[in-house]
Design a protein around this motif. Structure first.
Motif, PDB file in Angstrom:
ATOM      1  N   MET A 124     -35.584 -41.242  62.433  1.00 44.07           N
ATOM      2  CA  MET A 124     -35.436 -39.805  62.679  1.00 44.07           C
ATOM      3  C   MET A 124     -36.286 -39.368  63.877  1.00 44.07           C
ATOM      4  N   ARG A 135     -32.403 -34.894  71.311  1.00 44.05           N
ATOM      5  CA  ARG A 135     -32.191 -33.508  70.913  1.00 44.05           C
ATOM      6  C   ARG A 135     -31.390 -32.748  71.961  1.00 44.05           C
ATOM      7  N   ARG A 145     -44.570 -35.881  68.964  1.00 41.14           N
ATOM      8  CA  ARG A 145     -43.354 -36.137  69.724  1.00 41.14           C
ATOM      9  C   ARG A 145     -43.655 -36.648  71.137  1.00 41.14           C
ATOM     10  N   TRP A 158     -47.389 -38.484  63.005  1.00 38.37           N
ATOM     11  CA  TRP A 158     -46.405 -37.890  63.924  1.00 38.37           C
ATOM     12  C   TRP A 158     -46.529 -36.378  64.033  1.00 38.37           C
ATOM     13  N   ARG A 186     -41.179 -27.642  62.954  1.00 34.76           N
ATOM     14  CA  ARG A 186     -40.270 -28.124  63.988  1.00 34.76           C
ATOM     15  C   ARG A 186     -39.035 -28.752  63.357  1.00 34.76           C
ATOM     16  N   LEU A 187     -38.069 -29.022  64.205  1.00 37.01           N
ATOM     17  CA  LEU A 187     -36.857 -29.703  63.748  1.00 37.01           C
ATOM     18  C   LEU A 187     -37.220 -30.921  62.905  1.00 37.01           C
ATOM     19  N   GLU A 188     -38.198 -31.698  63.364  1.00 34.65           N
ATOM     20  CA  GLU A 188     -38.580 -32.922  62.656  1.00 34.65           C
ATOM     21  C   GLU A 188     -39.069 -32.635  61.234  1.00 34.65           C
ATOM     22  N   HIS A 189     -39.708 -31.490  61.020  1.00 30.13           N
ATOM     23  CA  HIS A 189     -40.178 -31.169  59.672  1.00 30.13           C
ATOM     24  C   HIS A 189     -38.999 -30.903  58.730  1.00 30.13           C
TER      25      HIS A 189
END
Lengths: 273, 273
Positions: free
Chosen positions: A17, A31, A191, A271, B39-42
């Motif tokens: 992911m 993205r 990131r 992360w 964020r998107l990742e979360h």
């Protein structure tokens, strides 16, 4: 963030992911852009749907070749085509063994049945191989040859290593994965660390996926341009556009990046701080 | 795409992933922007890490309140804060029951222990509630009152329904989820259908999450502007920017959208054709 609470399977899913979300990654799905037939959602669907196979790997319930084949099969549950074949070749032994040391033990114990399963996995994808190869996946005689010679999956990787960055990891003690994980550790968290690691790999390694698709001159040109990005003489976004226009995607380096995120997380890299 | 091969848990995870990736969704986290701390990742980490709880829901191994609490607890495995509390309130009964009909049976069978667990889940988040509320989650007396009155979790939802779009689903037979799933069916497949469904909900419903945070005048203003987007008098990107500048995020409509994607997939809607 409580990493102790994550299973190996979850760390591997998170790695898949995190890698695809990081941007800009010149040429690859991220993205900011998709391929026409394979979109961000397909990569993320693979990360979600592969879980049962990763859990079997974690329980050591199954053999390496079989589990790689099953992971690839999960790709057929969406219509985005192959997303993570190379990544599975690295992640399955890493999950089974826990870390690089354990993975090396796992790959050393492969046999011919693993090699045969691996070739079945190939036939499920349209992953590019060198045509001239004596162990060509498109050649129905190949499996017979593997059996005749008693080749293990590690032997197959040895055979492919000169022309394949991912196969080379099996024969080199996951050397590039190790280096990429170290890059993450030294690049802080989050990131941006992933993007820096990716760009450094791109600037220092020739992506063999690009070689197979476009030849070594183009692959070397990408490496040189990535070097310029690192030296701040070229914008990462511009290199991204340059790659996309030419349909150049550094797929093997993305596979290494995923394995590195898995390894680094297991060593405490975070992360989302 | 082979939907038959997906478990209910997987369909729910896919719904969470597809919702957050769809863009532009005015004000919410999507592929184009993050919140500073979430964020998107979360959102995607939540979709990956919640799986064991969804699997328990699918096996009917646990009660609704307990499973919602456990799903929210998985949020504490990353540092992005609450991402899907409202979505879990809808998804857990939907996974347990399979579809809307089954979910209604599940919610009708809740008891006081479910209500208590639900309040424990609330205390794990910083989800906004009306201060004046007699069943205020910040009031330590609330759980005592729940027990005293023998309130079930469905009773709690009835109590919250006038001011909460998500709670209202429990008391209305998931009416808005049903309508949103129908919007998906009539909007074709893929990412654009999700965005169209989201914009239609935004233009026709007052988001109660916005009401609680900014008041009803602002929520009505968002609805009116979304209507203008549907009428093509306003660009969706402009509304997105307008919302972000004011920190307005239609969180309740996002929750409904996730439930709708789950329901529609179960009825054969395909996301990736």
């Amino acid at each position: 963030m409580n990493h102790q609470k994550m299973s190996r399977s979850e760390l591997a899913q998170m790695a898949m992911m995190l890698e695809v979300c990081a941007y800009p990654k010149p040429g690859n799905v991220d993205r900011c852009h998709d391929y026409p037939d394979t979109r961000l959602e397909h990569f993320l669907a693979s990360a979600i749907l592969v879980r049962p196979v990763f859990e079997r790997a974690e329980r050591r319930d199954g053999k390496v070749g079989e589990l790689i084949r099953e992971a690839v099969e999960h790709t057929t549950r969406h219509s985005g085509g192959n997303t993570h074949f190379g990544a599975y070749i690295l992640l399955i032994p890493l999950i089974m063994g826990g870390d690089i040391r354990g993975a090396m033990e796992v790959v050393s114990q492969t046999d011919t049945s693993d090699a045969v399963e691996f070739y079945h996995a190939f036939s499920l994808t349209s992953v590019r191989m060198l045509r001239s190869d004596e162990l060509d996946v498109n050649d129905p005689m190949t499996i017979g040859r593997l059996k005749e010679r008693g080749m293990t999956l590690l032997d197959v990787m040895r055979h492919s290593a000169p022309n394949d960055l991912v196969a080379r990891e099996w024969t080199s003690g996951f050397a590039l994965t190790r280096r990429a994980a170290d890059l993450l550790h030294s690049s802080g968290t989050g990131r941006d660390a992933i993007v820096r690691m990716f760009m450094t790999l791109l600037a220092t390694e020739t992506d063999t996926f690009i070689v197979k698709k476009h030849g070594s001159a183009v692959a070397e040109e990408v490496r040189r341009r990535a070097e310029e990005v690192l030296e701040r003489n070229l914008d990462a976004g511009d290199l991204d556009e340059w790659c996309i226009e030419r349909e150049i995607n550094p797929g093997s380096i993305a596979d290494i990046a995923i394995a590195a995120i898995y390894v680094a997380q297991g060593e405490g890299w975070v992360w989302d701080s």
